[in-house]
Design a protein around this motif. Structure first.
Motif, PDB file in Angstrom:
ATOM      1  N   ILE A  94      12.911  -6.747 -10.915  1.00 42.53           N
ATOM      2  CA  ILE A  94      11.466  -6.662 -10.725  1.00 42.53           C
ATOM      3  C   ILE A  94      10.785  -6.224 -12.016  1.00 42.53           C
ATOM      4  CG2 ILE A  94      11.749  -6.103  -8.283  1.00 42.53           C
ATOM      5  CD1 ILE A  94      10.790  -3.258  -8.895  1.00 42.53           C
ATOM      6  N   LEU A  95       9.551  -6.688 -12.181  1.00 37.86           N
ATOM      7  CA  LEU A  95       8.663  -6.217 -13.233  1.00 37.86           C
ATOM      8  C   LEU A  95       7.489  -5.568 -12.520  1.00 37.86           C
ATOM      9  CD1 LEU A  95       7.594  -5.984 -16.134  1.00 37.86           C
ATOM     10  CD2 LEU A  95       6.627  -8.288 -15.855  1.00 37.86           C
ATOM     11  N   VAL A  96       7.292  -4.287 -12.746  1.00 42.26           N
ATOM     12  CA  VAL A  96       6.195  -3.571 -12.098  1.00 42.26           C
ATOM     13  C   VAL A  96       4.888  -3.949 -12.790  1.00 42.26           C
ATOM     14  CG1 VAL A  96       5.248  -1.321 -11.452  1.00 42.26           C
ATOM     15  CG2 VAL A  96       7.729  -1.667 -11.480  1.00 42.26           C
ATOM     16  N   LEU A  97       3.962  -4.507 -12.007  1.00 42.46           N
ATOM     17  CA  LEU A  97       2.688  -4.980 -12.539  1.00 42.46           C
ATOM     18  C   LEU A  97       1.556  -3.978 -12.352  1.00 42.46           C
ATOM     19  CD1 LEU A  97       2.856  -8.610 -11.121  1.00 42.46           C
ATOM     20  CD2 LEU A  97       3.416  -7.854 -13.445  1.00 42.46           C
ATOM     21  N   GLN A  98       1.626  -3.178 -11.284  1.00 42.58           N
ATOM     22  CA  GLN A  98       0.542  -2.234 -10.985  1.00 42.58           C
ATOM     23  C   GLN A  98       1.094  -1.098 -10.144  1.00 42.58           C
ATOM     24  OE1 GLN A  98      -2.828  -4.041  -8.997  1.00 42.58           O
ATOM     25  NE2 GLN A  98      -3.546  -2.091  -8.200  1.00 42.58           N
ATOM     26  N   GLY A  99       0.564   0.103 -10.345  1.00 37.19           N
ATOM     27  CA  GLY A  99       0.916   1.238  -9.506  1.00 37.19           C
ATOM     28  C   GLY A  99       2.217   1.898  -9.888  1.00 37.19           C
ATOM     29  N   SER A 100       2.718   2.698  -8.954  1.00 40.46           N
ATOM     30  CA  SER A 100       3.979   3.394  -9.170  1.00 40.46           C
ATOM     31  C   SER A 100       4.668   3.617  -7.832  1.00 40.46           C
ATOM     32  CB  SER A 100       3.751   4.735  -9.877  1.00 40.46           C
ATOM     33  OG  SER A 100       2.991   5.598  -9.056  1.00 40.46           O
ATOM     34  N   GLY A 101       5.983   3.762  -7.917  1.00 39.83           N
ATOM     35  CA  GLY A 101       6.781   4.005  -6.727  1.00 39.83           C
ATOM     36  C   GLY A 101       8.114   4.595  -7.121  1.00 39.83           C
ATOM     37  N   HIS A 142       3.611   5.339  -4.203  1.00 37.17           N
ATOM     38  CA  HIS A 142       2.653   6.416  -4.468  1.00 37.17           C
ATOM     39  C   HIS A 142       1.211   5.930  -4.545  1.00 37.17           C
ATOM     40  CE1 HIS A 142       6.264   8.632  -5.205  1.00 37.17           C
ATOM     41  NE2 HIS A 142       6.572   7.890  -6.252  1.00 37.17           N
ATOM     42  N   GLU A 143       1.020   4.712  -5.001  1.00 44.73           N
ATOM     43  CA  GLU A 143      -0.313   4.124  -5.114  1.00 44.73           C
ATOM     44  C   GLU A 143      -0.147   2.623  -4.973  1.00 44.73           C
ATOM     45  OE1 GLU A 143      -1.828   4.325  -9.259  1.00 44.73           O
ATOM     46  OE2 GLU A 143       0.099   5.249  -9.700  1.00 44.73           O
ATOM     47  N   HIS A 144      -1.235   1.894  -4.748  1.00 45.72           N
ATOM     48  CA  HIS A 144      -1.109   0.452  -4.543  1.00 45.72           C
ATOM     49  C   HIS A 144      -0.164  -0.114  -5.592  1.00 45.72           C
ATOM     50  CE1 HIS A 144      -2.312  -3.289  -2.697  1.00 45.72           C
ATOM     51  NE2 HIS A 144      -2.296  -3.817  -3.913  1.00 45.72           N
ATOM     52  N   PHE A 145       0.839  -0.848  -5.150  1.00 41.96           N
ATOM     53  CA  PHE A 145       1.965  -1.252  -5.977  1.00 41.96           C
ATOM     54  C   PHE A 145       2.083  -2.773  -5.960  1.00 41.96           C
ATOM     55  CE2 PHE A 145       6.570  -1.963  -6.586  1.00 41.96           C
ATOM     56  CZ  PHE A 145       6.843  -1.108  -7.635  1.00 41.96           C
ATOM     57  N   LYS A 146       2.245  -3.366  -7.136  1.00 35.01           N
ATOM     58  CA  LYS A 146       2.492  -4.806  -7.239  1.00 35.01           C
ATOM     59  C   LYS A 146       3.667  -5.033  -8.169  1.00 35.01           C
ATOM     60  CE  LYS A 146      -2.264  -6.380  -6.621  1.00 35.01           C
ATOM     61  NZ  LYS A 146      -3.396  -7.092  -7.239  1.00 35.01           N
ATOM     62  N   LYS A 147       4.502  -5.995  -7.780  1.00 34.90           N
ATOM     63  CA  LYS A 147       5.644  -6.337  -8.634  1.00 34.90           C
ATOM     64  C   LYS A 147       5.835  -7.848  -8.641  1.00 34.90           C
ATOM     65  CE  LYS A 147       9.280  -6.152  -5.087  1.00 34.90           C
ATOM     66  NZ  LYS A 147      10.544  -5.567  -4.678  1.00 34.90           N
ATOM     67  N   SER A 177       0.851  -1.191   0.000  1.00 43.18           N
ATOM     68  CA  SER A 177       0.000   0.000   0.000  1.00 43.18           C
ATOM     69  C   SER A 177       0.891   1.246   0.000  1.00 43.18           C
ATOM     70  CB  SER A 177      -0.904  -0.016   1.227  1.00 43.18           C
ATOM     71  OG  SER A 177      -0.117  -0.022   2.402  1.00 43.18           O
ATOM     72  N   PRO A 178       0.341   2.427  -0.293  1.00 41.92           N
ATOM     73  CA  PRO A 178       1.137   3.655  -0.310  1.00 41.92           C
ATOM     74  C   PRO A 178       1.827   3.904   1.030  1.00 41.92           C
ATOM     75  CG  PRO A 178      -0.959   4.020  -1.378  1.00 41.92           C
ATOM     76  CD  PRO A 178      -1.042   2.672  -0.733  1.00 41.92           C
ATOM     77  N   GLY A 179       3.020   4.457   0.961  1.00 37.74           N
ATOM     78  CA  GLY A 179       3.792   4.770   2.159  1.00 37.74           C
ATOM     79  C   GLY A 179       5.275   4.786   1.853  1.00 37.74           C
ATOM     80  N   GLY A 208      20.627   9.847  -2.254  1.00 34.87           N
ATOM     81  CA  GLY A 208      19.652  10.805  -2.776  1.00 34.87           C
ATOM     82  C   GLY A 208      19.231  10.575  -4.208  1.00 34.87           C
ATOM     83  N   GLU A 209      19.775   9.557  -4.868  1.00 35.29           N
ATOM     84  CA  GLU A 209      19.353   9.262  -6.240  1.00 35.29           C
ATOM     85  C   GLU A 209      17.916   8.762  -6.219  1.00 35.29           C
ATOM     86  OE1 GLU A 209      20.513   6.412  -9.995  1.00 35.29           O
ATOM     87  OE2 GLU A 209      20.770   5.668  -7.958  1.00 35.29           O
ATOM     88  N   ARG A 210      17.087   9.308  -7.100  1.00 34.68           N
ATOM     89  CA  ARG A 210      15.674   8.935  -7.175  1.00 34.68           C
ATOM     90  C   ARG A 210      15.401   8.281  -8.525  1.00 34.68           C
ATOM     91  NH1 ARG A 210      12.569  11.488  -3.433  1.00 34.68           N
ATOM     92  NH2 ARG A 210      10.717  11.294  -4.726  1.00 34.68           N
ATOM     93  N   VAL A 211      14.735   7.123  -8.495  1.00 36.67           N
ATOM     94  CA  VAL A 211      14.369   6.435  -9.727  1.00 36.67           C
ATOM     95  C   VAL A 211      12.901   6.071  -9.641  1.00 36.67           C
ATOM     96  CG1 VAL A 211      14.825   4.483 -11.253  1.00 36.67           C
ATOM     97  CG2 VAL A 211      16.707   5.485  -9.946  1.00 36.67           C
ATOM     98  N   ASP A 212      12.098   6.637 -10.557  1.00 34.33           N
ATOM     99  CA  ASP A 212      10.663   6.359 -10.593  1.00 34.33           C
ATOM    100  C   ASP A 212      10.411   5.053 -11.340  1.00 34.33           C
ATOM    101  OD1 ASP A 212       9.914   8.745  -9.288  1.00 34.33           O
ATOM    102  OD2 ASP A 212      10.103   9.859 -11.160  1.00 34.33           O
ATOM    103  N   HIS A 213       9.412   4.306 -10.863  1.00 41.22           N
ATOM    104  CA  HIS A 213       9.041   3.042 -11.481  1.00 41.22           C
ATOM    105  C   HIS A 213       7.540   3.010 -11.685  1.00 41.22           C
ATOM    106  CE1 HIS A 213      13.067   1.791 -10.578  1.00 41.22           C
ATOM    107  NE2 HIS A 213      12.873   2.023  -9.304  1.00 41.22           N
ATOM    108  N   SER A 214       7.120   2.515 -12.862  1.00 39.93           N
ATOM    109  CA  SER A 214       5.695   2.412 -13.155  1.00 39.93           C
ATOM    110  C   SER A 214       5.430   1.126 -13.931  1.00 39.93           C
ATOM    111  CB  SER A 214       5.220   3.641 -13.939  1.00 39.93           C
ATOM    112  OG  SER A 214       5.947   3.766 -15.145  1.00 39.93           O
TER     113      SER A 214
END
Length: 122
Positions: free
Chosen positions: A72-79, A110-115, A57-59, A86-92
């Motif tokens: 990992i393969l992102v199946l749902q959501g984003s994080g 950021h939103e319900h996330f599944k991988k 869940s988000p957090g 401090g390096e930031r990498v967005d995943h969707s």
């Protein structure tokens, strides 16, 4: 001597994989050899491989990789993975991501996330 920390990064997005355009030959269903294409992203020696699914869940929470590389393969959501440096990498959805051995930081979900994950012991 300066040591560079391991970085999490997007290896591929399944929508943009570098696979050759495939055309199904009408004769392929009649016993001829099919056409295929491979886009090998990474090769790693391993003594142990684990695979599974993870949902969150988000957090925000701390995470680290010790003794394994994780793909990992992102199946749902984003994080966002944020390293201790401090390096930031967005995943969707659709991203294929490598989190290397020695990486340390935290997830911002950021939103319900599944991988779907595969860990490869080093």
């Amino acid at each position: 001597m300066t040591t560079t920390a391991p970085q999490a990064r997007v290896l591929r997005n399944v929508e943009n994989a570098s696979l050759a355009q495939l055309v199904l030959k009408p004769t392929a269903v009649n016993g001829t050899e099919p056409s295929d294409a491979v886009d090998n992203v990474a090769t790693m020696d391993a003594s142990k491989i684990d695979l599974g699914f993870w949902a969150c869940s988000p957090g925000v929470f701390k995470t680290a990789r010790t003794g394994v590389n994780e793909i990992i393969l992102v199946l749902q959501g984003s994080g966002t993975l944020v390293s201790d440096q401090g390096e930031r990498v967005d995943h969707s959805v659709g991203d294929l991501v490598l989190i290397p051995d020695g990486w340390s930081g935290f997830w911002e979900i950021h939103e319900h996330f599944k991988k779907h994950y595969v860990t490869v012991a080093v």
